[in-house]
Design a protein around this motif. Sequence first.
Motif, PDB file in Angstrom:
ATOM      1  N   SER A 177      -7.420  18.226  11.429  1.00 51.63           N
ATOM      2  CA  SER A 177      -7.503  18.699  12.813  1.00 51.63           C
ATOM      3  C   SER A 177      -8.107  20.103  12.845  1.00 51.63           C
ATOM      4  O   SER A 177      -8.120  20.816  11.838  1.00 51.63           O
ATOM      5  CB  SER A 177      -6.120  18.725  13.457  1.00 51.63           C
ATOM      6  N   GLY A 178      -8.560  20.477  14.012  1.00 46.05           N
ATOM      7  CA  GLY A 178      -9.064  21.840  14.199  1.00 46.05           C
ATOM      8  C   GLY A 178      -7.967  22.854  13.908  1.00 46.05           C
ATOM      9  O   GLY A 178      -8.228  23.936  13.387  1.00 46.05           O
ATOM     10  N   ASP A 179      -6.711  22.479  14.225  1.00 46.45           N
ATOM     11  CA  ASP A 179      -5.591  23.390  13.961  1.00 46.45           C
ATOM     12  C   ASP A 179      -5.406  23.604  12.457  1.00 46.45           C
ATOM     13  O   ASP A 179      -5.161  24.727  12.003  1.00 46.45           O
ATOM     14  CB  ASP A 179      -4.293  22.838  14.560  1.00 46.45           C
ATOM     15  N   GLY A 229     -12.018  21.795  18.326  1.00 49.27           N
ATOM     16  CA  GLY A 229     -11.388  20.476  18.243  1.00 49.27           C
ATOM     17  C   GLY A 229     -12.450  19.410  18.456  1.00 49.27           C
ATOM     18  O   GLY A 229     -13.631  19.708  18.654  1.00 49.27           O
ATOM     19  N   ALA A 230     -12.008  18.173  18.423  1.00 43.67           N
ATOM     20  CA  ALA A 230     -12.960  17.073  18.570  1.00 43.67           C
ATOM     21  C   ALA A 230     -12.917  16.459  19.963  1.00 43.67           C
ATOM     22  O   ALA A 230     -13.892  15.839  20.398  1.00 43.67           O
ATOM     23  CB  ALA A 230     -12.666  15.996  17.528  1.00 43.67           C
ATOM     24  N   GLY A 231     -11.809  16.647  20.657  1.00 40.79           N
ATOM     25  CA  GLY A 231     -11.689  16.079  21.996  1.00 40.79           C
ATOM     26  C   GLY A 231     -12.061  14.608  22.012  1.00 40.79           C
ATOM     27  O   GLY A 231     -11.718  13.853  21.094  1.00 40.79           O
ATOM     28  N   SER A 232     -12.813  14.220  23.027  1.00 40.55           N
ATOM     29  CA  SER A 232     -13.147  12.796  23.176  1.00 40.55           C
ATOM     30  C   SER A 232     -14.238  12.347  22.199  1.00 40.55           C
ATOM     31  O   SER A 232     -14.591  11.179  22.146  1.00 40.55           O
ATOM     32  CB  SER A 232     -13.568  12.503  24.613  1.00 40.55           C
ATOM     33  N   GLY A 269     -13.599  12.660  19.087  1.00 43.12           N
ATOM     34  CA  GLY A 269     -12.840  12.286  17.900  1.00 43.12           C
ATOM     35  C   GLY A 269     -11.667  11.378  18.167  1.00 43.12           C
ATOM     36  O   GLY A 269     -11.516  10.336  17.552  1.00 43.12           O
ATOM     37  N   HIS A 270     -10.831  11.805  19.112  1.00 39.69           N
ATOM     38  CA  HIS A 270      -9.535  11.141  19.272  1.00 39.69           C
ATOM     39  C   HIS A 270      -9.614   9.683  19.702  1.00 39.69           C
ATOM     40  O   HIS A 270      -8.809   8.866  19.259  1.00 39.69           O
ATOM     41  CB  HIS A 270      -8.673  11.927  20.255  1.00 39.69           C
ATOM     42  N   VAL A 271     -10.555   9.360  20.571  1.00 40.29           N
ATOM     43  CA  VAL A 271     -10.595   8.008  21.142  1.00 40.29           C
ATOM     44  C   VAL A 271     -10.729   6.959  20.028  1.00 40.29           C
ATOM     45  O   VAL A 271      -9.877   6.091  19.874  1.00 40.29           O
ATOM     46  CB  VAL A 271     -11.742   7.889  22.184  1.00 40.29           C
ATOM     47  N   VAL A 286      -4.311  12.052  18.028  1.00 36.19           N
ATOM     48  CA  VAL A 286      -3.903  11.592  16.707  1.00 36.19           C
ATOM     49  C   VAL A 286      -3.387  12.722  15.819  1.00 36.19           C
ATOM     50  O   VAL A 286      -2.922  12.474  14.719  1.00 36.19           O
ATOM     51  CB  VAL A 286      -5.056  10.854  15.974  1.00 36.19           C
ATOM     52  N   THR A 287      -3.494  13.940  16.264  1.00 34.64           N
ATOM     53  CA  THR A 287      -3.079  15.045  15.406  1.00 34.64           C
ATOM     54  C   THR A 287      -1.847  15.761  15.947  1.00 34.64           C
ATOM     55  O   THR A 287      -1.539  16.857  15.541  1.00 34.64           O
ATOM     56  CB  THR A 287      -4.243  16.043  15.218  1.00 34.64           C
ATOM     57  N   GLY A 288      -1.120  15.129  16.879  1.00 32.84           N
ATOM     58  CA  GLY A 288       0.113  15.725  17.364  1.00 32.84           C
ATOM     59  C   GLY A 288      -0.092  16.525  18.623  1.00 32.84           C
ATOM     60  O   GLY A 288      -1.198  16.914  18.942  1.00 32.84           O
ATOM     61  N   ILE A 325     -10.803  32.052  16.645  1.00 31.20           N
ATOM     62  CA  ILE A 325     -10.599  31.374  17.933  1.00 31.20           C
ATOM     63  C   ILE A 325     -10.759  29.877  17.770  1.00 31.20           C
ATOM     64  O   ILE A 325     -11.776  29.405  17.239  1.00 31.20           O
ATOM     65  CB  ILE A 325     -11.662  31.857  18.958  1.00 31.20           C
ATOM     66  N   LYS A 326      -9.776  29.114  18.261  1.00 31.66           N
ATOM     67  CA  LYS A 326      -9.998  27.668  18.330  1.00 31.66           C
ATOM     68  C   LYS A 326     -10.281  27.262  19.781  1.00 31.66           C
ATOM     69  O   LYS A 326      -9.474  27.507  20.676  1.00 31.66           O
ATOM     70  CB  LYS A 326      -8.801  26.854  17.843  1.00 31.66           C
ATOM     71  N   LEU A 327     -11.449  26.670  19.978  1.00 34.30           N
ATOM     72  CA  LEU A 327     -11.743  26.089  21.279  1.00 34.30           C
ATOM     73  C   LEU A 327     -11.265  24.636  21.204  1.00 34.30           C
ATOM     74  O   LEU A 327     -11.845  23.812  20.480  1.00 34.30           O
ATOM     75  CB  LEU A 327     -13.251  26.171  21.576  1.00 34.30           C
ATOM     76  N   GLY A 328     -10.201  24.353  21.910  1.00 38.19           N
ATOM     77  CA  GLY A 328      -9.605  23.012  21.857  1.00 38.19           C
ATOM     78  C   GLY A 328     -10.526  21.970  22.477  1.00 38.19           C
ATOM     79  O   GLY A 328     -11.340  22.271  23.348  1.00 38.19           O
ATOM     80  N   GLY A 329     -10.341  20.740  21.997  1.00 35.12           N
ATOM     81  CA  GLY A 329     -11.120  19.636  22.548  1.00 35.12           C
ATOM     82  C   GLY A 329     -10.922  19.479  24.050  1.00 35.12           C
ATOM     83  O   GLY A 329     -11.809  19.001  24.760  1.00 35.12           O
ATOM     84  N   SER A 330      -9.760  19.937  24.543  1.00 31.92           N
ATOM     85  CA  SER A 330      -9.476  19.790  25.976  1.00 31.92           C
ATOM     86  C   SER A 330     -10.323  20.731  26.834  1.00 31.92           C
ATOM     87  O   SER A 330     -10.441  20.514  28.037  1.00 31.92           O
ATOM     88  CB  SER A 330      -7.992  20.066  26.241  1.00 31.92           C
ATOM     89  N   ASP A 358     -14.408  16.356  27.957  1.00 31.65           N
ATOM     90  CA  ASP A 358     -13.539  15.654  28.903  1.00 31.65           C
ATOM     91  C   ASP A 358     -12.799  14.622  28.059  1.00 31.65           C
ATOM     92  O   ASP A 358     -13.405  13.657  27.579  1.00 31.65           O
ATOM     93  CB  ASP A 358     -14.404  14.998  29.988  1.00 31.65           C
ATOM     94  N   LYS A 359     -11.505  14.865  27.830  1.00 27.30           N
ATOM     95  CA  LYS A 359     -10.767  14.046  26.856  1.00 27.30           C
ATOM     96  C   LYS A 359     -10.568  12.601  27.315  1.00 27.30           C
ATOM     97  O   LYS A 359     -10.234  11.748  26.519  1.00 27.30           O
ATOM     98  CB  LYS A 359      -9.421  14.697  26.509  1.00 27.30           C
ATOM     99  N   SER A 360     -10.799  12.346  28.596  1.00 27.95           N
ATOM    100  CA  SER A 360     -10.565  10.973  29.081  1.00 27.95           C
ATOM    101  C   SER A 360     -11.799  10.085  28.937  1.00 27.95           C
ATOM    102  O   SER A 360     -11.752   8.890  29.150  1.00 27.95           O
ATOM    103  CB  SER A 360     -10.136  11.015  30.550  1.00 27.95           C
TER     104      SER A 360
HETATM  105  C1  IPE Z   1      -9.221  16.222  15.976  1.00 36.15           C
HETATM  106  O1  IPE Z   1      -9.176  17.596  15.911  1.00 36.15           O
HETATM  107  C2  IPE Z   1     -10.135  15.642  14.937  1.00 36.15           C
HETATM  108  C3  IPE Z   1     -10.509  14.220  15.130  1.00 36.15           C
HETATM  109  C4  IPE Z   1      -9.809  13.365  15.852  1.00 36.15           C
HETATM  110  C5  IPE Z   1     -11.713  13.784  14.470  1.00 36.15           C
HETATM  111  P1  IPE Z   1      -8.215  18.391  16.907  1.00 36.15           P
HETATM  112  O2  IPE Z   1      -6.873  17.725  16.947  1.00 36.15           O
HETATM  113  O3  IPE Z   1      -8.222  19.802  16.506  1.00 36.15           O
HETATM  114  O4  IPE Z   1      -8.951  18.208  18.293  1.00 36.15           O
HETATM  115  P2  IPE Z   1      -8.456  18.605  19.750  1.00 36.15           P
HETATM  116  O5  IPE Z   1      -8.588  20.066  19.923  1.00 36.15           O
HETATM  117  O6  IPE Z   1      -7.001  18.156  19.880  1.00 36.15           O
HETATM  118  O7  IPE Z   1      -9.366  17.825  20.617  1.00 36.15           O
END
Ligand code: IPE
Length: 256
Positions: free
Chosen positions: A148-150, A44-47, A49-51, A208-210, A4-9, A13-15
Amino acid sequence: MILIKLGGSVITDKSQYKKFDREQASRLCREIAESGKPTIVVHGAGSFGHVLAKKYSIQNGLEDREQIPAAAQVHHDAMELGMLMTQTLIDNGIPAASVAPGSCFVMEDGRIVPDNLEAIKALQDVGIMPVTFGDVVMDRTRGFGIVSGDQMMEVMADLYKPERVVFVSDIDGLYTANPKTDPDAELIPEFDAGTLDDISSESDVDDVTGGVRNKMEAMLRMCDEGRDCVLVNGTVPGRLLALLKGEDVTCTVARM
Ligand code: IPE
């Protein structure tokens, strides 16, 4: 086993930089525990990581010394989210250990390669769930990069051969177009490689990961003989639990 992947979303809170959604993460871990199924969670990393990763283009590798403190910070923040997630799993009765991807994998020009898998395998062998996540990982040619988590899902699927793969996100599934901007967008209950050609590659997922299309391509790569990949909305209480229990729920299923 269900991967199971629990997405950052759904867990952040991604914002808002480093905002953990404790309530939702906790409910999802409870649903996983309640299902009684053997599972492995990736997140995932959500906020967390991505910010910063986006601001400093960490995914491009080391291009400029100014990125170095940011790369260290993104790794630290991703680990912090890892700690929050494993505590939430433990609180819900699932023994779990956060495993930074960089402790058992390296990258070679953006490709993940196993480095030392002994510890991660040993955790699973004794019944502790190894929880990996999207993070900064050292790259032999680029200095560092983002896994990425994916991508971790694909690696974990290779390692553990799950019977089912589930991506938990904040959308009901895959749509023919972006449902947030296009009122004619329709949910696709099932797809295969052929269907993907008709799908808009536009995405409002600013990460950043698409976006969504990349996730669907990853899902297709993870389908196998007798193994489906499912995208399900984790913001709807009870939906993940129902899916894990084998009930029919609103979702998108990728098949070979
Ligand atoms: C992102 O992982 C990793 C970093 C930006 C450090 P993911 O791409 O799997 O994260 P979510 O699920 O989209 O937040």
